[in-house]
Design a protein around this motif. Structure first.
Motif, PDB file in Angstrom:
ATOM      1  N   PHE A  74      27.768  36.304  40.017  1.00 28.89           N
ATOM      2  CA  PHE A  74      28.814  36.322  41.037  1.00 28.89           C
ATOM      3  C   PHE A  74      30.207  36.450  40.392  1.00 28.89           C
ATOM      4  O   PHE A  74      31.087  37.137  40.908  1.00 28.89           O
ATOM      5  N   ILE A  75      30.406  35.767  39.280  1.00 31.13           N
ATOM      6  CA  ILE A  75      31.702  35.846  38.602  1.00 31.13           C
ATOM      7  C   ILE A  75      31.937  37.249  38.067  1.00 31.13           C
ATOM      8  O   ILE A  75      33.066  37.794  38.169  1.00 31.13           O
ATOM      9  N   TYR A  76      30.897  37.871  37.536  1.00 32.31           N
ATOM     10  CA  TYR A  76      31.005  39.260  37.066  1.00 32.31           C
ATOM     11  C   TYR A  76      31.515  40.179  38.191  1.00 32.31           C
ATOM     12  O   TYR A  76      32.482  40.932  38.041  1.00 32.31           O
ATOM     13  N   ASN A  77      30.824  40.114  39.300  1.00 27.68           N
ATOM     14  CA  ASN A  77      31.178  40.983  40.436  1.00 27.68           C
ATOM     15  C   ASN A  77      32.542  40.621  41.031  1.00 27.68           C
ATOM     16  O   ASN A  77      33.299  41.505  41.469  1.00 27.68           O
ATOM     17  N   ALA A  78      32.883  39.345  41.037  1.00 30.54           N
ATOM     18  CA  ALA A  78      34.197  38.950  41.555  1.00 30.54           C
ATOM     19  C   ALA A  78      35.309  39.510  40.681  1.00 30.54           C
ATOM     20  O   ALA A  78      36.329  40.039  41.190  1.00 30.54           O
ATOM     21  N   GLU A  79      35.154  39.434  39.358  1.00 29.14           N
ATOM     22  CA  GLU A  79      36.171  39.988  38.466  1.00 29.14           C
ATOM     23  C   GLU A  79      36.259  41.509  38.591  1.00 29.14           C
ATOM     24  O   GLU A  79      37.351  42.087  38.552  1.00 29.14           O
ATOM     25  N   THR A  80      35.104  42.161  38.777  1.00 29.37           N
ATOM     26  CA  THR A  80      35.123  43.622  38.938  1.00 29.37           C
ATOM     27  C   THR A  80      35.874  44.025  40.209  1.00 29.37           C
ATOM     28  O   THR A  80      36.696  44.950  40.191  1.00 29.37           O
ATOM     29  N   GLN A  81      35.587  43.341  41.311  1.00 28.75           N
ATOM     30  CA  GLN A  81      36.253  43.674  42.579  1.00 28.75           C
ATOM     31  C   GLN A  81      37.759  43.378  42.512  1.00 28.75           C
ATOM     32  O   GLN A  81      38.568  44.121  43.073  1.00 28.75           O
ATOM     33  N   ARG A  82      38.134  42.336  41.817  1.00 24.91           N
ATOM     34  CA  ARG A  82      39.564  42.036  41.674  1.00 24.91           C
ATOM     35  C   ARG A  82      40.271  43.098  40.836  1.00 24.91           C
ATOM     36  O   ARG A  82      41.405  43.473  41.129  1.00 24.91           O
ATOM     37  N   THR A  83      39.583  43.573  39.793  1.00 22.70           N
ATOM     38  CA  THR A  83      40.168  44.653  38.986  1.00 22.70           C
ATOM     39  C   THR A  83      40.306  45.931  39.804  1.00 22.70           C
ATOM     40  O   THR A  83      41.339  46.622  39.749  1.00 22.70           O
ATOM     41  N   LEU A  84      39.258  46.244  40.577  1.00 21.29           N
ATOM     42  CA  LEU A  84      39.329  47.427  41.449  1.00 21.29           C
ATOM     43  C   LEU A  84      40.424  47.273  42.502  1.00 21.29           C
ATOM     44  O   LEU A  84      41.108  48.240  42.843  1.00 21.29           O
ATOM     45  N   THR A  85      40.597  46.058  42.990  1.00 15.33           N
ATOM     46  CA  THR A  85      41.661  45.825  43.988  1.00 15.33           C
ATOM     47  C   THR A  85      43.042  46.047  43.373  1.00 15.33           C
ATOM     48  O   THR A  85      43.922  46.683  43.985  1.00 15.33           O
ATOM     49  N   LYS A  86      43.228  45.534  42.170  1.00 13.89           N
ATOM     50  CA  LYS A  86      44.521  45.716  41.505  1.00 13.89           C
ATOM     51  C   LYS A  86      44.796  47.187  41.223  1.00 13.89           C
ATOM     52  O   LYS A  86      45.897  47.697  41.497  1.00 13.89           O
ATOM     53  N   LEU A 141      35.692  41.154  49.416  1.00 13.17           N
ATOM     54  CA  LEU A 141      34.406  41.034  48.745  1.00 13.17           C
ATOM     55  C   LEU A 141      34.523  40.223  47.457  1.00 13.17           C
ATOM     56  O   LEU A 141      33.657  39.396  47.129  1.00 13.17           O
ATOM     57  N   GLY A 142      35.601  40.437  46.713  1.00 11.90           N
ATOM     58  CA  GLY A 142      35.821  39.641  45.501  1.00 11.90           C
ATOM     59  C   GLY A 142      35.997  38.175  45.807  1.00 11.90           C
ATOM     60  O   GLY A 142      35.486  37.302  45.072  1.00 11.90           O
ATOM     61  N   ASP A 143      36.708  37.837  46.893  1.00 14.16           N
ATOM     62  CA  ASP A 143      36.871  36.429  47.285  1.00 14.16           C
ATOM     63  C   ASP A 143      35.534  35.816  47.690  1.00 14.16           C
ATOM     64  O   ASP A 143      35.251  34.643  47.377  1.00 14.16           O
ATOM     65  N   ALA A 144      34.714  36.613  48.353  1.00 14.37           N
ATOM     66  CA  ALA A 144      33.398  36.093  48.754  1.00 14.37           C
ATOM     67  C   ALA A 144      32.518  35.830  47.524  1.00 14.37           C
ATOM     68  O   ALA A 144      31.802  34.811  47.460  1.00 14.37           O
TER      69      ALA A 144
END
Length: 377
Positions: free
Chosen positions: A201-213, A183-186
């Motif tokens: 979109f950048i906000y949500n991408a950074e949030t999903q990447r943080t959650l992934t980490k 989802l973060g990549d999308a």
């Protein structure tokens, strides 16, 4: 004689003992008769008529028999006084491979004896089990030890349930982390293609990447928890339960030979019954010692297992609580500190292991290789 031969006949000459003896005796009659016979037959006479003529001897009709004792050394009569001849002992001849054959026979006898002992023991144990189920025979009961064994089996069932649920949580959470990463990549891809919504979109991408980490960090803690509980449940406890199974088998054998001894002790005394009673007493003593030894082993293993279980679960439950609390509270620092506290090293699932060249070269060359392998902008 010439006529007979020409007619195809054959003249038979009979030799009797006198004729044979007369041939074997020395020719005594001077040299005249011998000279006449030799001249008539066309044989020239020897130069020195005074030399003796060899005398033919009688052929023996059977081999000479020499008395000897069995097992004693045999000496030839002709060379009995010869110092060069050594006496040859008469021994039983051995054929090649006879020792191997004897070893095979002994091995086969040992196997047959082992099968016989196993069959008798199996029969007695089966009879004892059936008698116990029918209530016709008593069984040895250690109340305290039996309670500890039952408690261990109940604990293993409950820990197996925890292990099953923890594995399910780890599997589901792994799929959650993978979904968050995709989802973060999308979101990041749409941020490049949608200028009007790029900031959102950048906000949500950074949030999903943080959650992934953070999810990968929690996933490492969950996997460590699952591995430790699996070792405790399926290896440590299973090893103790294996010793308990051996102890229960020894208990059945002990009760079987105890019942056999009690039955023989009640029979009337006789020579045969006394022999059977002594053999039953020896078997009873042997299996009793085996039963006591395994009972002591079970007691020791239960004690150490209980201590090990408390230490392991204290550490794992603390890890599980701290990791889950830090993740869902969003405290990334506390989550990383928890993994450092329990010495858990994370490895990204998409990261390939370093090559042997990168592991062997100095740090400078690693920096160079890393620069070369980095994507160009």
């Amino acid at each position: 004689m010439d006529g007979d031969l020409s007619e195809g006949g054959m003249q038979t000459v009979a030799l009797n003992e006198n004729a044979v003896n007369s041939e074997s005796q020395p020719l005594a009659g001077g040299g005249a008769s011998l000279q006449n016979a030799m001249s008539n037959s066309g044989i020239s006479s020897p130069s020195s008529p005074s030399q003796p003529i060899p005398v033919s001897q009688n052929r023996p009709t059977s081999l000479p028999q020499y008395p000897h004792n069995p097992g004693s050394s045999y000496t030839s009569p002709a060379n009995a006084n010869s110092p060069a001849m050594s006496p040859i002992p008469l021994a039983t001849p051995t054929t090649p491979g006879s020792e191997n054959g004897a070893a095979v026979v002994r091995s086969g006898a040992g196997k047959m004896e082992s099968i016989k002992t196993w069959s008798i023991s199996t029969y007695k144990c089966t009879k004892q089990l059936i008698s116990e189920k029918l209530g016709k025979s008593s069984r040895t009961i250690d109340t305290e030890l039996e309670g500890q064994i039952e408690s261990l089996r109940d604990t293993q069932r409950k820990y197996s349930q925890i292990l099953r649920l923890a594995r399910a949580l780890s599997s589901h959470f792994y799929h959650v982390v993978q979904t968050q990463q995709q989802l973060g990549d999308a979101f990041a891809d749409l941020a490049q293609k949608s200028p009007e919504l790029q900031e959102e979109f950048i906000y949500n991408a950074e949030t999903q990447r943080t959650l992934t980490k953070n999810g990968e960090t929690l996933l490492g803690a969950l996997n460590f928890f699952v591995s430790s509980v699996n070792t405790l449940c399926n290896k440590t406890m299973e090893d103790t339960l294996l010793t308990i199974k051996l102890f229960e088998s020894a208990r059945i054998e002990y009760d079987a030979y105890r019942s056999d001894l009690e039955m023989l002790s009640q029979q009337p005394r006789s020579e045969v019954s006394s022999i059977k009673l002594e053999e039953a007493q020896r078997n009873f003593s042997m299996y009793k010692a085996h039963y006591d030894r395994l009972r002591a082993d079970v007691a020791i293993k239960l004690k150490f297992l209980d201590e090990n279980k408390v230490k392991v679960m204290h550490k794992q439950l603390l890890l599980f609580h701290n990791a889950v609390s830090a993740y869902f509270s969003g405290n990334q620092t506390a989550l990383e500190a928890t993994l450092k506290q329990f010495n858990i090293k994370l490895r990204s699932p998409n990261t390939a292991p370093p090559s042997w060249l990168e592991q062997s070269v100095p740090e400078t060359f690693q920096t160079i290789f890393g620069t070369l392998n980095s994507p160009t902008k």
